[in-house]
Scaffold this motif. Structure first.
Motif, PDB file in Angstrom:
ATOM      1  N   MET A 208       0.829  -1.187   0.000  1.00  0.00           N
ATOM      2  CA  MET A 208       0.000   0.000   0.000  1.00  0.00           C
ATOM      3  C   MET A 208       0.879   1.258   0.000  1.00  0.00           C
ATOM      4  N   ARG A 209       2.056   1.150   0.562  1.00  0.00           N
ATOM      5  CA  ARG A 209       2.988   2.282   0.604  1.00  0.00           C
ATOM      6  C   ARG A 209       3.291   2.798  -0.791  1.00  0.00           C
ATOM      7  N   LEU A 210       3.509   1.883  -1.734  1.00  0.00           N
ATOM      8  CA  LEU A 210       3.815   2.289  -3.106  1.00  0.00           C
ATOM      9  C   LEU A 210       2.634   2.999  -3.762  1.00  0.00           C
ATOM     10  N   VAL A 211       1.434   2.603  -3.418  1.00  0.00           N
ATOM     11  CA  VAL A 211       0.246   3.244  -3.977  1.00  0.00           C
ATOM     12  C   VAL A 211       0.076   4.636  -3.376  1.00  0.00           C
ATOM     13  N   ASN A 212       0.264   4.731  -2.074  1.00  0.00           N
ATOM     14  CA  ASN A 212       0.009   5.997  -1.377  1.00  0.00           C
ATOM     15  C   ASN A 212       1.051   7.078  -1.631  1.00  0.00           C
ATOM     16  N   LYS A 213       2.195   6.720  -2.171  1.00  0.00           N
ATOM     17  CA  LYS A 213       3.218   7.743  -2.395  1.00  0.00           C
ATOM     18  C   LYS A 213       2.927   8.606  -3.629  1.00  0.00           C
ATOM     19  N   HIS A 214       1.926   8.233  -4.395  1.00  0.00           N
ATOM     20  CA  HIS A 214       1.551   8.977  -5.603  1.00  0.00           C
ATOM     21  C   HIS A 214       0.239   9.717  -5.387  1.00  0.00           C
ATOM     22  N   ALA A 215       0.137  10.899  -5.955  1.00  0.00           N
ATOM     23  CA  ALA A 215      -1.130  11.630  -5.946  1.00  0.00           C
ATOM     24  C   ALA A 215      -2.103  10.900  -6.862  1.00  0.00           C
ATOM     25  N   ARG A 216      -3.282  10.611  -6.345  1.00  0.00           N
ATOM     26  CA  ARG A 216      -4.283   9.884  -7.118  1.00  0.00           C
ATOM     27  C   ARG A 216      -5.071  10.832  -8.014  1.00  0.00           C
ATOM     28  N   PRO A 217      -5.449  10.344  -9.181  1.00  0.00           N
ATOM     29  CA  PRO A 217      -6.378  11.120 -10.007  1.00  0.00           C
ATOM     30  C   PRO A 217      -7.681  11.331  -9.241  1.00  0.00           C
ATOM     31  N   LYS A 218      -8.367  12.436  -9.519  1.00  0.00           N
ATOM     32  CA  LYS A 218      -9.605  12.766  -8.800  1.00  0.00           C
ATOM     33  C   LYS A 218     -10.674  11.689  -8.935  1.00  0.00           C
TER      34      LYS A 218
ATOM     35  N   LYS B  49     -11.722   7.066  -5.934  1.00  0.00           N
ATOM     36  CA  LYS B  49     -12.327   7.369  -4.637  1.00  0.00           C
ATOM     37  C   LYS B  49     -11.752   6.519  -3.509  1.00  0.00           C
ATOM     38  N   ASN B  50     -11.285   5.330  -3.834  1.00  0.00           N
ATOM     39  CA  ASN B  50     -10.760   4.429  -2.812  1.00  0.00           C
ATOM     40  C   ASN B  50      -9.836   3.416  -3.472  1.00  0.00           C
ATOM     41  N   VAL B  51      -8.997   2.797  -2.650  1.00  0.00           N
ATOM     42  CA  VAL B  51      -8.046   1.794  -3.133  1.00  0.00           C
ATOM     43  C   VAL B  51      -8.099   0.589  -2.200  1.00  0.00           C
ATOM     44  N   GLU B  52      -8.020  -0.589  -2.777  1.00  0.00           N
ATOM     45  CA  GLU B  52      -7.944  -1.813  -1.987  1.00  0.00           C
ATOM     46  C   GLU B  52      -6.822  -2.668  -2.561  1.00  0.00           C
ATOM     47  N   VAL B  53      -5.960  -3.190  -1.689  1.00  0.00           N
ATOM     48  CA  VAL B  53      -4.884  -4.082  -2.109  1.00  0.00           C
ATOM     49  C   VAL B  53      -5.133  -5.438  -1.461  1.00  0.00           C
ATOM     50  N   VAL B  54      -5.195  -6.478  -2.290  1.00  0.00           N
ATOM     51  CA  VAL B  54      -5.440  -7.829  -1.807  1.00  0.00           C
ATOM     52  C   VAL B  54      -4.254  -8.690  -2.212  1.00  0.00           C
TER      53      VAL B  54
ATOM     54  N   GLU C 106      -5.287   9.597 -17.967  1.00  0.00           N
ATOM     55  CA  GLU C 106      -4.726   9.850 -16.634  1.00  0.00           C
ATOM     56  C   GLU C 106      -4.833   8.604 -15.752  1.00  0.00           C
ATOM     57  N   LEU C 107      -5.982   7.930 -15.779  1.00  0.00           N
ATOM     58  CA  LEU C 107      -6.164   6.702 -14.991  1.00  0.00           C
ATOM     59  C   LEU C 107      -5.223   5.599 -15.473  1.00  0.00           C
ATOM     60  N   SER C 108      -5.105   5.467 -16.779  1.00  0.00           N
ATOM     61  CA  SER C 108      -4.226   4.450 -17.350  1.00  0.00           C
ATOM     62  C   SER C 108      -2.765   4.698 -16.978  1.00  0.00           C
ATOM     63  N   LYS C 109      -2.327   5.938 -17.071  1.00  0.00           N
ATOM     64  CA  LYS C 109      -0.945   6.281 -16.712  1.00  0.00           C
ATOM     65  C   LYS C 109      -0.690   6.044 -15.227  1.00  0.00           C
ATOM     66  N   PHE C 110      -1.679   6.371 -14.394  1.00  0.00           N
ATOM     67  CA  PHE C 110      -1.541   6.141 -12.957  1.00  0.00           C
ATOM     68  C   PHE C 110      -1.387   4.645 -12.668  1.00  0.00           C
ATOM     69  N   ALA C 111      -2.229   3.829 -13.271  1.00  0.00           N
ATOM     70  CA  ALA C 111      -2.145   2.382 -13.085  1.00  0.00           C
ATOM     71  C   ALA C 111      -0.785   1.847 -13.543  1.00  0.00           C
ATOM     72  N   GLU C 112      -0.316   2.335 -14.665  1.00  0.00           N
ATOM     73  CA  GLU C 112       0.987   1.915 -15.186  1.00  0.00           C
ATOM     74  C   GLU C 112       2.119   2.314 -14.243  1.00  0.00           C
TER      75      GLU C 112
ATOM     76  N   LYS D 211       9.681  -2.565 -10.090  1.00  0.00           N
ATOM     77  CA  LYS D 211      11.022  -2.046  -9.780  1.00  0.00           C
ATOM     78  C   LYS D 211      11.466  -2.418  -8.373  1.00  0.00           C
ATOM     79  N   GLU D 212      10.509  -2.513  -7.457  1.00  0.00           N
ATOM     80  CA  GLU D 212      10.818  -2.874  -6.072  1.00  0.00           C
ATOM     81  C   GLU D 212      11.188  -4.346  -5.944  1.00  0.00           C
ATOM     82  N   ASP D 213      10.973  -5.115  -7.010  1.00  0.00           N
ATOM     83  CA  ASP D 213      11.300  -6.537  -7.043  1.00  0.00           C
ATOM     84  C   ASP D 213      10.609  -7.288  -5.905  1.00  0.00           C
ATOM     85  N   LEU D 214       9.340  -6.970  -5.693  1.00  0.00           N
ATOM     86  CA  LEU D 214       8.542  -7.671  -4.689  1.00  0.00           C
ATOM     87  C   LEU D 214       8.206  -9.064  -5.211  1.00  0.00           C
ATOM     88  N   GLU D 215       7.868  -9.959  -4.320  1.00  0.00           N
ATOM     89  CA  GLU D 215       7.535 -11.314  -4.760  1.00  0.00           C
ATOM     90  C   GLU D 215       6.152 -11.394  -5.405  1.00  0.00           C
TER      91      GLU D 215
END
Length: 78
Positions: A1-11, A14-19, A49-55, A63-67
């Motif tokens: 969630m840290r990686l998601v929250n470090k970016h300004a979200r497009p308007k 409204k909410n984000v969920e990570v599973v 804008e949404l597509s670029k944010f997702a990318e 890049k973080e090389d998470l599992e």
């Protein structure tokens, strides 16, 4: 969630969920759901804008090389 929250979200987001779990092959997966208004008719600019944010989020996770392999999806807000 840290990686998601470090970016300004497009308007539109409204909410984000990570599973965290596994994908159909059994490999570790991170499903990232961005919730947007269900009555939104996004313009081409908003869709871009949404597509670029997702990318950006997907690229950061790789890049973080998470599992976990990132799967990014948009859903209508409940």
């Amino acid at each position: 969630m840290r990686l998601v929250n470090k970016h300004a979200r497009p308007k539109a987001i409204k909410n984000v969920e990570v599973v965290l779990g596994s994908d159909s092959s059994g490999a570790p997966a991170a499903r990232i759901y961005f919730f947007i208004d269900n009555d939104v008719s996004p313009s081409a600019k908003e869709m871009s804008e949404l597509s670029k944010f997702a990318e950006t989020i997907r690229d950061d996770m790789l890049k973080e090389d998470l599992e976990y392999w990132p799967y990014v999806r948009f859903r209508e807000s409940p």
